[in-house]
Design a protein around this motif. Structure first.
Motif, PDB file in Angstrom:
ATOM      1  N   THR A  83       0.818  -1.220   0.000  1.00 31.67           N
ATOM      2  CA  THR A  83       0.000   0.000   0.000  1.00 31.67           C
ATOM      3  C   THR A  83       0.852   1.271   0.000  1.00 31.67           C
ATOM      4  O   THR A  83       0.342   2.365  -0.232  1.00 31.67           O
ATOM      5  N   ASP A  84       2.148   1.133   0.311  1.00 28.57           N
ATOM      6  CA  ASP A  84       3.035   2.310   0.359  1.00 28.57           C
ATOM      7  C   ASP A  84       3.940   2.430  -0.875  1.00 28.57           C
ATOM      8  O   ASP A  84       4.704   3.392  -0.981  1.00 28.57           O
ATOM      9  N   ARG A  85       3.874   1.454  -1.763  1.00 23.95           N
ATOM     10  CA  ARG A  85       4.846   1.444  -2.876  1.00 23.95           C
ATOM     11  C   ARG A  85       4.732   2.667  -3.769  1.00 23.95           C
ATOM     12  O   ARG A  85       5.731   3.133  -4.318  1.00 23.95           O
ATOM     13  N   TRP A  86       3.540   3.199  -3.928  1.00 21.26           N
ATOM     14  CA  TRP A  86       3.380   4.375  -4.794  1.00 21.26           C
ATOM     15  C   TRP A  86       4.234   5.543  -4.318  1.00 21.26           C
ATOM     16  O   TRP A  86       4.664   6.382  -5.108  1.00 21.26           O
ATOM     17  N   LYS A  87       4.499   5.580  -2.988  1.00 21.57           N
ATOM     18  CA  LYS A  87       5.264   6.710  -2.440  1.00 21.57           C
ATOM     19  C   LYS A  87       6.696   6.726  -2.987  1.00 21.57           C
ATOM     20  O   LYS A  87       7.312   7.786  -3.119  1.00 21.57           O
ATOM     21  N   ILE A  88       7.217   5.540  -3.269  1.00 13.48           N
ATOM     22  CA  ILE A  88       8.577   5.447  -3.809  1.00 13.48           C
ATOM     23  C   ILE A  88       8.627   6.140  -5.173  1.00 13.48           C
ATOM     24  O   ILE A  88       9.545   6.909  -5.486  1.00 13.48           O
ATOM     25  N   PHE A  89       7.615   5.882  -5.990  1.00 19.02           N
ATOM     26  CA  PHE A  89       7.583   6.461  -7.342  1.00 19.02           C
ATOM     27  C   PHE A  89       7.239   7.948  -7.279  1.00 19.02           C
ATOM     28  O   PHE A  89       7.764   8.739  -8.056  1.00 19.02           O
ATOM     29  N   GLN A  90       6.360   8.299  -6.337  1.00 15.44           N
ATOM     30  CA  GLN A  90       6.028   9.719  -6.178  1.00 15.44           C
ATOM     31  C   GLN A  90       7.277  10.503  -5.815  1.00 15.44           C
ATOM     32  O   GLN A  90       7.554  11.561  -6.360  1.00 15.44           O
ATOM     33  N   ARG A  91       8.064   9.925  -4.888  1.00 15.42           N
ATOM     34  CA  ARG A  91       9.289  10.617  -4.465  1.00 15.42           C
ATOM     35  C   ARG A  91      10.286  10.713  -5.623  1.00 15.42           C
ATOM     36  O   ARG A  91      10.932  11.745  -5.829  1.00 15.42           O
ATOM     37  N   PHE A  92      10.406   9.633  -6.402  1.00 16.17           N
ATOM     38  CA  PHE A  92      11.309   9.616  -7.565  1.00 16.17           C
ATOM     39  C   PHE A  92      11.006  10.824  -8.465  1.00 16.17           C
ATOM     40  O   PHE A  92      11.904  11.579  -8.843  1.00 16.17           O
ATOM     41  N   TYR A  93       9.720  11.026  -8.759  1.00 14.65           N
ATOM     42  CA  TYR A  93       9.371  12.122  -9.658  1.00 14.65           C
ATOM     43  C   TYR A  93       9.350  13.480  -8.947  1.00 14.65           C
ATOM     44  O   TYR A  93       9.435  14.515  -9.587  1.00 14.65           O
ATOM     45  N   ARG A  94       9.243  13.458  -7.630  1.00 15.31           N
ATOM     46  CA  ARG A  94       9.233  14.734  -6.899  1.00 15.31           C
ATOM     47  C   ARG A  94      10.643  15.303  -6.771  1.00 15.31           C
ATOM     48  O   ARG A  94      10.844  16.501  -6.940  1.00 15.31           O
ATOM     49  N   VAL A  95      11.626  14.436  -6.504  1.00 20.14           N
ATOM     50  CA  VAL A  95      12.949  14.984  -6.178  1.00 20.14           C
ATOM     51  C   VAL A  95      13.945  14.963  -7.345  1.00 20.14           C
ATOM     52  O   VAL A  95      14.926  15.705  -7.315  1.00 20.14           O
ATOM     53  N   LEU A  96      13.730  14.122  -8.341  1.00 19.26           N
ATOM     54  CA  LEU A  96      14.781  14.006  -9.364  1.00 19.26           C
ATOM     55  C   LEU A  96      14.608  15.013 -10.491  1.00 19.26           C
ATOM     56  O   LEU A  96      13.516  15.139 -11.059  1.00 19.26           O
ATOM     57  N   PRO A  97      15.683  15.711 -10.853  1.00 15.88           N
ATOM     58  CA  PRO A  97      15.626  16.572 -12.037  1.00 15.88           C
ATOM     59  C   PRO A  97      15.613  15.711 -13.308  1.00 15.88           C
ATOM     60  O   PRO A  97      15.948  14.530 -13.272  1.00 15.88           O
ATOM     61  N   GLU A  98      15.225  16.363 -14.399  1.00 18.46           N
ATOM     62  CA  GLU A  98      15.014  15.589 -15.622  1.00 18.46           C
ATOM     63  C   GLU A  98      16.254  14.840 -16.096  1.00 18.46           C
ATOM     64  O   GLU A  98      16.153  13.717 -16.591  1.00 18.46           O
ATOM     65  N   GLU A  99      17.434  15.446 -15.937  1.00 14.77           N
ATOM     66  CA  GLU A  99      18.615  14.736 -16.450  1.00 14.77           C
ATOM     67  C   GLU A  99      18.878  13.432 -15.685  1.00 14.77           C
ATOM     68  O   GLU A  99      19.328  12.445 -16.254  1.00 14.77           O
ATOM     69  N   ARG A 100      18.536  13.428 -14.380  1.00 20.00           N
ATOM     70  CA  ARG A 100      18.715  12.170 -13.619  1.00 20.00           C
ATOM     71  C   ARG A 100      17.665  11.146 -14.049  1.00 20.00           C
ATOM     72  O   ARG A 100      17.954   9.950 -14.163  1.00 20.00           O
ATOM     73  N   ILE A 101      16.434  11.607 -14.281  1.00 19.58           N
ATOM     74  CA  ILE A 101      15.372  10.694 -14.740  1.00 19.58           C
ATOM     75  C   ILE A 101      15.788  10.079 -16.074  1.00 19.58           C
ATOM     76  O   ILE A 101      15.674   8.871 -16.281  1.00 19.58           O
ATOM     77  N   ALA A 102      16.297  10.920 -16.971  1.00 19.74           N
ATOM     78  CA  ALA A 102      16.707  10.427 -18.289  1.00 19.74           C
ATOM     79  C   ALA A 102      17.803   9.371 -18.155  1.00 19.74           C
ATOM     80  O   ALA A 102      17.746   8.318 -18.783  1.00 19.74           O
ATOM     81  N   ARG A 103      18.792   9.643 -17.312  1.00 20.25           N
ATOM     82  CA  ARG A 103      19.897   8.670 -17.162  1.00 20.25           C
ATOM     83  C   ARG A 103      19.408   7.378 -16.526  1.00 20.25           C
ATOM     84  O   ARG A 103      19.859   6.301 -16.885  1.00 20.25           O
TER      85      ARG A 103
END
Ligand SMILES: Cc1cc2nc3c(=O)[nH]c(=O)nc-3n(C[C@H](O)[C@H](O)[C@H](O)COP(=O)(O)OP(=O)(O)OC[C@H]3O[C@@H](n4cnc5c(N)ncnc54)[C@H](O)[C@@H]3O)c2cc1C
Length: 402
Positions: free
Chosen positions: A341-361
């Motif tokens: 039930t908490d797994r979505w928070k991991i992905f929410q945080r990924f998109y909340r804190v990472l800038p686009e260049e880190r997401i791309a890499r």
């Protein structure tokens, strides 16, 4: 029956076993970089490429592959959205899709000589025949015909041999493609729409507008079991259609599937032929996207001198070893240490804190040590069981109960 004699000239330069994503990309890369090479592509299904919509970030694809890769792309968008409780973000990274239909047509035309891409006799495609790998330089097609080549390339996708000995979580999908009477309200994809309640574990809707009046809506669930809840998928898809003002859109295609997200590397197969795609670990274990590494594998094989293909593949796999290990480690964290039930928070945080260049890499499987650290340090403590986390470095824990 004995394998063909290798004293005679081989029948083909390359034999690609499996005409899915990796096998077909490889055929295109070889056609571009080695137009003189003869290639046999064998697919056991009646048609190449199955029934898929393969998406990717444009930044996944190296410049050097663009010449042969770009004509395969079916749709492109300048960016995409993610939606979570407490976060909606537009990511300005170009996103794109290759459909099975497009890749099949382009691969058949490579062999058949359509529209100037012709290499008659250079690429031979055989479908509806199972291919057995006899040795790194010989295959048997359809149970009878033995064929020799300089290099067998195993692109058979998931097999019993690719199973992770340490276990796996699963990403299951049910996708419906619709034709709508009016214009679909969104022009760009939403790759994670996590607005539904998460009682059944991490689940979301994936939305791909394939044209002004065509959309793919895909229900995705991350779970310990490889089962998909069809009625849940129907509910979420119907809710989105109603919200978009298209409740009676016409269903024109369905795709389903299940992708293991392994916790450990598959056992190595010493002495076997070169393996790409899922069969060879050339996929992103944490995202489930195959495109970045499948393109990289195709480029490596096609650019290497024929007698140096094995060395090029081994070198690149070694260079990527830590990243592959980290991706599997993320799967362990997600499935073994975080409550469903908490797994979505991991992905929410990924998109909340990472800038686009880190997401791309990260998606391109080119992330750095700092990117990796930024992804895990600070995972939401409410979702993480700290003692299990500490123990996981010593042994693989079982899945966390809901
Ligand atoms: C529903 C779903 C959605 C996905 N979405 C994405 C996405 O958006 N982007 C992305 O990058 N990845 C995506 N993936 C992952 C991706 O589809 C796979 O990881 C990818 O197809 C692996 O490529 P492959 O060529 O190794 O295997 P496959 O594409 O599975 O191809 C293997 C082929 O080998 C053939 N074969 C097997 N054995 C033999 C034999 N003995 N002789 C002859 N032929 C044989 C099979 O019939 C098959 O056609 C998705 C997966 C699923 C299930």
């Amino acid at each position: 029956m004995t394998p063909p004699s290798m004293s005679a000239a081989p029948d083909f330069d390359y034999c690609i076993v499996g005409g899915g994503l990796q096998g077909c990309l490889l055929a295109h890369a070889l056609a571009w970089h080695r137009p003189e090479a003869t290639v046999l592509l064998v697919e056991r299904a009646a048609e190449l490429c199955g029934n898929h919509t393969w998406s990717f970030h444009e930044t996944d694809v190296a410049e050097g592959a663009r010449s042969w890769f770009d004509p395969l792309v079916s749709c492109r968008w300048p960016g995409y959205r993610v939606r979570f409780p407490g976060l909606t973000r537009r990511v300005s990274l170009p996103y794109a899709t290759i459909t099975s239909d497009r890749l099949r047509e382009a691969t058949l035309s490579l062999a058949g000589g359509v529209e100037g891409t012709a290499r008659p006799g250079r690429l031979v495609i055989r479908t509806g025949e199972t291919c057995e790998i006899l040795s790194p330089t010989a295959v048997r097609v359809g149970g009878t015909a033995d064929i020799s080549c300089r290099e067998v390339l195993d692109c058979r996708g998931r097999t019993a041999q690719t199973a992770s000995p340490g276990g796996a979580g699963y990403q299951t999908f049910i996708g419906h493609e619709y034709e709508t009477a009016g214009r679909w309200p969104a022009a760009e994809p939403t790759v994670m729409d996590v607005r539904a309640d998460q009682a059944a574990g991490f689940e979301f809707l994936y939305e791909l507008p394939l044209g002004p009046d065509r959309v793919l809506l895909e229900y995705t669930r991350f779970h310990e079991e490889p089962a998909c809840d069809e009625s849940r998928a129907d509910d979420l898809i119907a809710t989105r259609l109603a919200e978009a003002g298209a409740p009676s859109a016409k269903l024109i295609r369905t795709e389903t599937g299940c992708l293991p997200m392994p916790y450990a590397a598959a056992a190595s197969r010493a002495g076997s032929s070169l393996a790409g795609g899922y069969a060879g670990g050339w996929y992103h274990a944490a995202t489930g996207y195959s495109m970045p590494l499948a393109v990289r594998f195709a480029e490596l094989v096609a650019r290497a001198r024929p007698d140096q293909v094995a060395a090029a593949i081994a070198g690149a796999a070694a260079e990527d070893r830590l990243r592959r290990g980290f991706a599997r480690f993320l799967n362990r964290l997600l499935f073994c240490l975080v409550r469903p039930t908490d797994r979505w928070k991991i992905f929410q945080r990924f998109y909340r804190v990472l800038p686009e260049e880190r997401i791309a890499r990260f998606y391109a499987h080119r992330f750095t040590f700092t990117d990796a650290a930024r992804i895990v340090i600070g995972w939401p403590p409410s979702g993480l069981a700290p003692i299990r986390f500490a123990r996981s470095f010593v042994s693989l824990p079982g899945p966390v109960a809901t």
